[in-house]
Design a protein around this motif. Structure first.
Motif: not given
Length: 114
Positions: A2-6, A8-11, A13-21
């Motif tokens: 499985s993917t480590p939790l850290y 998944l957290k990075a992904e 926060f990347k999703t949140l890393g756009h001003p429009v989003r």
């Protein structure tokens, strides 16, 4: 394996890393919105908004419901709104500290080293 939790957290926060989003999530923190309602508030082309909404849907941060030809978006969890409030509080603290430092620099005073 499985993917480590850290990761998944990075992904996440990347999703949140756009001003429009972020702006979309802020609007949806208030109430559900139709796409047409969001466009003037966000000030981007419809295709750009659609693209950003798709990213948020893929990460399961927003959900949709359709009423006739109108698509309404809402947050999947109130915790998303809470996260935005926490981020605002953190930024307020950081900026307050920077404003105090700037005021000290402008007045020519320096604080003694700890």
């Amino acid at each position: 394996m499985s993917t480590p939790l850290y990761r998944l957290k990075a992904e996440f926060f990347k999703t949140l890393g756009h001003p429009v989003r972020i702006r979309v999530l802020e609007l949806l923190s208030e109430r559900e919105h139709a796409v047409a309602e969001m466009l003037p508030e966000i000030g981007v082309e419809p295709s750009n908004l659609s693209q950003q909404l798709a990213v948020l849907r893929k990460m399961n941060l927003v959900t949709t419901r359709k009423e006739g030809s109108t698509v309404y978006y809402s947050l999947t969890s109130p915790q998303v709104a809470e996260l935005l409030k926490v981020a605002r509080a953190i930024l307020t603290g950081v900026l307050t500290g920077q404003a105090e430092l700037l005021a000290d620099l402008q007045s020519g005073q320096s604080k003694p080293a700890p």
